[in-house]
Design a protein around this motif. Structure first.
Motif, PDB file in Angstrom:
ATOM      1  N   ILE A  39     -71.586  73.516  58.618  1.00  0.00           N
ATOM      2  CA  ILE A  39     -70.845  74.694  59.072  1.00  0.00           C
ATOM      3  C   ILE A  39     -71.222  74.936  60.535  1.00  0.00           C
ATOM      4  N   CYS A  57     -66.061  85.652  54.199  1.00  0.00           N
ATOM      5  CA  CYS A  57     -65.628  84.256  54.316  1.00  0.00           C
ATOM      6  C   CYS A  57     -65.154  83.714  52.976  1.00  0.00           C
ATOM      7  N   THR A 107     -67.103  71.376  57.676  1.00  0.00           N
ATOM      8  CA  THR A 107     -66.673  69.974  57.752  1.00  0.00           C
ATOM      9  C   THR A 107     -67.623  69.109  56.951  1.00  0.00           C
ATOM     10  N   ALA A 160     -68.058  79.770  56.359  1.00  0.00           N
ATOM     11  CA  ALA A 160     -67.550  79.527  57.713  1.00  0.00           C
ATOM     12  C   ALA A 160     -66.861  80.772  58.263  1.00  0.00           C
ATOM     13  N   SER A 181     -62.341  79.108  61.178  1.00  0.00           N
ATOM     14  CA  SER A 181     -62.990  77.796  61.186  1.00  0.00           C
ATOM     15  C   SER A 181     -63.214  77.379  59.739  1.00  0.00           C
ATOM     16  N   SER A 182     -63.655  76.153  59.547  1.00  0.00           N
ATOM     17  CA  SER A 182     -63.979  75.759  58.179  1.00  0.00           C
ATOM     18  C   SER A 182     -65.127  74.760  58.191  1.00  0.00           C
ATOM     19  N   LYS A 186     -72.045  69.416  53.514  1.00  0.00           N
ATOM     20  CA  LYS A 186     -71.114  70.029  54.476  1.00  0.00           C
ATOM     21  C   LYS A 186     -71.877  70.573  55.673  1.00  0.00           C
ATOM     22  N   SER A 234     -66.976  80.496  51.658  1.00  0.00           N
ATOM     23  CA  SER A 234     -66.981  79.198  52.355  1.00  0.00           C
ATOM     24  C   SER A 234     -68.168  79.086  53.302  1.00  0.00           C
TER      25      SER A 234
END
Ligand SMILES: [Zn+2]
Ligand SMILES: [Zn+2]
Length: 375
Positions: free
Chosen positions: A193, A147, A159, A152, A156-157, A191, A150
């Motif tokens: 995930i 990933c 948020t 994620a 996807s990412s 964040k 990240s």
């Protein structure tokens, strides 16, 4: 460096209330804040010390552990490879002043830089003196390659957390004070995930043993530390990595004792060689060399072999080898050898003091000692 007592650092008594601790902290933090003391290393150190004391003494669990066990109870190095993460001044400022004045921190939480790591490297004296390249295997946290840090899943990412709007902290009112607490929804990350990466489970980092080839310069000694920038743990969610510190210690050597750039050794010689003079082979780190023993050499005499010590790691200076000769009493003598020694001893009778410079001084001293006693 031994740590100062946290109460002492804040200048409060052991029975100080949380309010007193906060008050003392606010005063000292303002005094030592780097913005007010630009470039002042001492102020920076004092600021970090004050911050650490405050953090421990305002956390009820940590305070209890500190009160009971002292620094050992709250040592952040305990059980982990990381140590001494650099304090982030911006963060500190937000924490303290936000806390006391009721102002909240704005903006997104910054992902944390990776922890520094320490690797204890033990070398032989020869390795330390000559330098070498060492392969180190280091268990660490590396950025997840699936990933790319990240956390994620592909496609996807992450948020921004809706509860704290990315700050990672929320404000709770506790009576008079507004108190910052880690966000319960995102656990302080800022964040969310939803679809975590299968390899790192949303952490963005994975445990990994990496192999590093490290060049150890010639002349290092116990206590030297080599910093490898960026070779520590990977940062959170793509933040910069920490550093790796290679802490050197040098094993004891069977012959040489090192003192700075000098080496020291003892060389046994026979008493006839000590009396008559001659040559002995002495060891150096580059092989044997011949040392000339003058006639009438006494035990304990020190000989200096220039440039046969250690080349300094910091300058071009090269130390010396100091050889202390130790005159040995012969053992396992056969009858013939004993006879020769008795014969030799007889030749000294009557004038033994002439041949024994130490004894002369010694017996004169004894004589004077008894004379002084009698007077
Ligand atoms: Zn991943
Ligand atoms: Zn949140």
């Amino acid at each position: 460096m031994s740590k100062r007592d946290y109460y002492e650092v804040l200048g409060v008594g052991r029975d100080a209330s949380e309010r007193d601790i906060k008050k003392a902290y606010k005063r000292l933090a303002m005094k030592y804040h780097p913005d007010r003391n630009p470039g002042d290393k001492e102020a920076e150190t004092a600021f970090k010390e004050v911050k650490e004391a405050y953090e421990i003494l305002t956390d009820s669990d940590k305070k209890a552990a500190y009160d009971q066990f002292g620094h050992a109870g709250v040592d952040p190095n305990r059980g982990g490879g990381g140590f001494g993460g650099g304090a982030d001044f911006g963060d500190i400022f937000g924490d303290v002043f936000g806390d006391i004045f009721g102002g909240g921190r704005r903006g997104q939480r910054q992902a944390a830089r990776g922890s520094d790591l320490r690797y204890n490297l033990e070398l032989s004296l020869e390795e330390a003196v000559r330098g070498l390249t060492k392969e180190l295997r280091i268990p660490t946290l590396a950025t997840c390659d699936v990933c790319d840090g990240s956390g994620a899943k592909a496609g996807s990412s992450a948020t921004t957390c809706g509860t704290c709007h990315g700050a990672g902290q929320v404000q709770m009112r506790q009576g008079f004070f507004a108190v910052q607490q880690p966000c319960p929804t995102c656990h302080g990350r800022g964040k969310i995930i939803k679809d975590p990466c299968g390899k790192c489970h949303g952490e963005g980092r994975v445990e990994k043993t990496k192999t590093l080839s490290v060049k150890i310069p010639a002349g290092v000694d116990t206590g030297d530390r080599i910093r490898l920038a960026g070779e520590g743990e990977a940062g959170e969610f793509g933040a910069p990595p920490g550093d790796l510190y290679v802490q050197v210690s040098v094993r004891e050597h069977p012959i040489f004792v090192r003192d700075g750039n000098n080496l020291y050794c003892e060389v046994p010689i026979s008493f006839s060689k000590a009396a008559l003079g001659g040559e002995v082979q002495v060891p150096t780190l580059d092989g044997k060399v011949s040392l000339k023993i003058p006639t009438e050499t006494q035990t304990g005499r020190m000989f200096r072999l220039r440039g046969k010590g250690v080349k300094s790691v910091r300058s071009h200076a090269v130390g010396d080898l100091l050889c202390k000769v130790v005159v040995e009493t012969p053992v396992n003598l056969n009858e013939r050898q004993k006879e020769l020694l008795r014969e030799f001893e007889e030749t000294l009778t009557g004038e033994s003091r002439k041949h024994s410079p130490k004894a002369e001084g010694f017996f004169d001293g004894v004589k004077k000692f008894f004379q002084d006693l009698n007077n």
